[in-house]
Design an enzyme around this catalytic site. Structure first.
Site, PDB file in Angstrom:
ATOM      1  N   ARG A 142     -10.362   0.132  15.173  1.00 45.82           N
ATOM      2  CA  ARG A 142     -10.299   1.343  14.350  1.00 45.82           C
ATOM      3  C   ARG A 142     -11.220   0.728  13.017  1.00 45.82           C
ATOM      4  NH1 ARG A 142      -4.272   1.312  11.089  1.00 45.82           N
ATOM      5  NH2 ARG A 142      -4.690  -0.669  10.197  1.00 45.82           N
ATOM      6  N   HIS A 193      -5.942  -7.563  13.682  1.00 45.84           N
ATOM      7  CA  HIS A 193      -4.614  -6.414  13.442  1.00 45.84           C
ATOM      8  C   HIS A 193      -4.318  -5.527  15.081  1.00 45.84           C
ATOM      9  CE1 HIS A 193      -1.706  -3.748  11.271  1.00 45.84           C
ATOM     10  NE2 HIS A 193      -1.956  -2.668  11.838  1.00 45.84           N
ATOM     11  N   TYR A 198      14.137  31.317   6.082  1.00 47.63           N
ATOM     12  CA  TYR A 198      12.819  31.791   6.758  1.00 47.63           C
ATOM     13  C   TYR A 198      12.738  31.687   8.023  1.00 47.63           C
ATOM     14  CZ  TYR A 198      10.949  31.264   2.212  1.00 47.63           C
ATOM     15  OH  TYR A 198      10.640  31.368   0.558  1.00 47.63           O
ATOM     16  N   CYS A 219      12.571  25.042   2.988  1.00 50.62           N
ATOM     17  CA  CYS A 219      11.820  25.008   2.964  1.00 50.62           C
ATOM     18  C   CYS A 219      10.660  23.850   1.761  1.00 50.62           C
ATOM     19  CB  CYS A 219      12.072  26.326   1.757  1.00 50.62           C
ATOM     20  SG  CYS A 219      13.600  27.375   2.853  1.00 50.62           S
ATOM     21  N   MET A 220       9.973  25.120   0.632  1.00 53.12           N
ATOM     22  CA  MET A 220       9.660  23.622  -0.352  1.00 53.12           C
ATOM     23  C   MET A 220      10.274  22.690  -0.972  1.00 53.12           C
ATOM     24  SD  MET A 220       6.450  24.498  -2.840  1.00 53.12           S
ATOM     25  CE  MET A 220       5.409  25.339  -1.478  1.00 53.12           C
ATOM     26  N   ASP A 221      11.501  23.537  -1.446  1.00 58.11           N
ATOM     27  CA  ASP A 221      12.134  22.837  -2.004  1.00 58.11           C
ATOM     28  C   ASP A 221      13.390  22.376  -2.220  1.00 58.11           C
ATOM     29  OD1 ASP A 221      10.451  23.169  -4.975  1.00 58.11           O
ATOM     30  OD2 ASP A 221      10.581  25.257  -4.177  1.00 58.11           O
ATOM     31  N   LYS A 278       0.849  -1.676  -0.013  1.00 56.93           N
ATOM     32  CA  LYS A 278       0.130   0.045   0.187  1.00 56.93           C
ATOM     33  C   LYS A 278       1.222   1.097  -0.040  1.00 56.93           C
ATOM     34  CE  LYS A 278      -0.373  -0.156   4.863  1.00 56.93           C
ATOM     35  NZ  LYS A 278      -1.006   0.358   6.459  1.00 56.93           N
ATOM     36  N   ARG A 307       1.359 -10.720   7.897  1.00 54.82           N
ATOM     37  CA  ARG A 307       1.617  -9.894   6.651  1.00 54.82           C
ATOM     38  C   ARG A 307       2.498  -8.695   7.245  1.00 54.82           C
ATOM     39  NH1 ARG A 307      -3.477  -9.510   9.054  1.00 54.82           N
ATOM     40  NH2 ARG A 307      -2.724  -7.348  10.464  1.00 54.82           N
TER      41      ARG A 307
END
Length: 380
Positions: A134, A166, A265, A312-314, A36, A222
């Site tokens: 769950r 589980h 930043y 930062c983002m990048d 998954k 599993r």
């Protein structure tokens, strides 16, 4: 084209070897390789094939759409999808012989209806909630679900191919919930047997239980995170398991700055002396947690460094002090640890999370590059 700034190198041979190790631990039980979330970030299709090569006989996904993608790639191994919200493509799953996890009576009814309309018997795994609280059928509702499943099976609408549950705390050896859940699972199996169900596989053990609780192996285990070589039990070590992913990048920029320079930043890091800075072209857009600000470990210029300032983002910055580096030099965020690089477990420890999150969150913007059986290949 995918960017060339970095790559996640995945050793498929290592995944196969990890599964072979887990198969040995399973002591005769079958192994379901869990793929998954795009194979925990490693790539679902390549990981599935590697797991099957290592001896897994089943595959596990969260959603039907993931299982259908496996079928679309020509992978026909028995596959279970276990999160099935209303509106899920039940007919397509039944047509593709995908086993369906059932956690509620309404879902069982919907599957039976879809099977009747398709003129084809569905395959289902009834999930008992033994204490994770769950997904899964509660103990109060379990007899009704078993009765309904047996009735639908007798009508030729479905086959109960599995009964499962589980663990909540198998990664904490000795936790009292473990024994409780085992007992409740046995009770659920007894109710299912008395109700006339004869599943092909009974399965309870996840990765940590596969490694430490042989009494929970039943017919199948599993194995998710352990298949990718990441330790599921922090307080224990399993040297026979090897991490399959190495996250490489190259330094994008190097510059010298004076003492007292605020970095990134918010100036959450300030140099305490004249320093050489290295710009790393990865950020939270690539799955590097912003929470790694001033915490994340990276191997660069021959030593482990710590992220300097805000992620930062990048991009983010490393303070190399007086060490030399050039743009284009390698930097490794995590890998097996063979050459001193951090591991995903090191990142998790630094950030107060689990290594599952570290590998799974690496975004599709980072190209996956697959090798088979090599050991710590260098980044070209």
């Amino acid at each position: 084209m995918p960017p060339s700034f970095a790559e996640a190198r995945v050793d498929l041979g290592v995944i196969s070897e990890n599964v072979a190790v887990l198969r040995g631990r399973a002591q005769g039980a079958q192994v379901m390789g869990v793929v998954k979330a795009d194979g925990y970030g490693h790539g679902m299709i390549p990981a599935a094939r590697a797991m099957l090569a290592g001896g897994a006989t089943w595959l596990g996904t969260a959603f039907i759409e993931e299982a259908l993608e496996l079928r679309g790639a020509g992978i026909q191994a028995p596959t279970v999808a276990w999160i099935i919200p209303p509106g899920a493509p039940l007919s397509a799953a039944i047509a593709a012989d995908i086993d369906l996890g059932v956690s509620a009576l309404w879902l069982l009814d919907e599957i039976a209806t879809a099977a009747r309309e398709a003129g084809r018997r569905a395959r289902v795994h009834l999930k008992a909630d033994t204490g994770l609280t769950r997904g899964g059928v509660t103990a109060a509702d379990w007899p009704d679900v078993v009765t309904a499943a047996a009735r639908a099976e007798a009508a030729g609408l479905l086959q109960v191919t599995g009964v499962w549950s589980h663990f909540a705390c198998a990664d904490e050896p000795g936790h009292p919930s473990i024994a409780s859940q085992i007992n409740v699972f046995h009770e659920a199996l007894e109710v299912a047997e008395k109700g006339g169900l004869r599943p092909e596989v009974r399965h309870l053990a996840n990765s940590p239980a596969t490694l430490t609780l042989p009494e929970t192996h039943f017919d199948m285990v599993r194995t998710g995170i352990a298949s990718y070589g990441i330790n599921p039990i922090p307080e224990l070590t399993f040297p026979e398991l090897r991490p399959a992913m190495t996250l490489h990048t190259k330094i994008a920029l190097v510059k010298r700055v004076p003492e007292g320079s605020g970095i990134s930043y918010g100036h959450r890091y300030t140099t305490t002396r004249p320093s050489t800075l290295a710009l790393i072209p990865l950020g939270y857009g690539d799955g590097i947690p912003r929470a790694a600000t001033n915490l994340g470990p990276v191997l660069a210029a021959g030593r482990r460094r710590t992220v300097a300032g805000t992620v930062c983002m990048d991009q983010f910055v490393l303070d190399l002090g007086d060490d030399d580096a050039e743009a284009g030099d390698d930097a490794i965020l995590f890998g097996p640890g063979d050459n001193g690089e951090p591991t995903a477990e090191d990142w998790a420890a630094a950030l107060g999370t689990i290594p599952y999150e570290i590998v799974t969150r690496i975004s599709p913007r980072v190209p996956r590059v697959y090798v088979g059986g090599e050991r710590s290949p260098s980044f070209p």
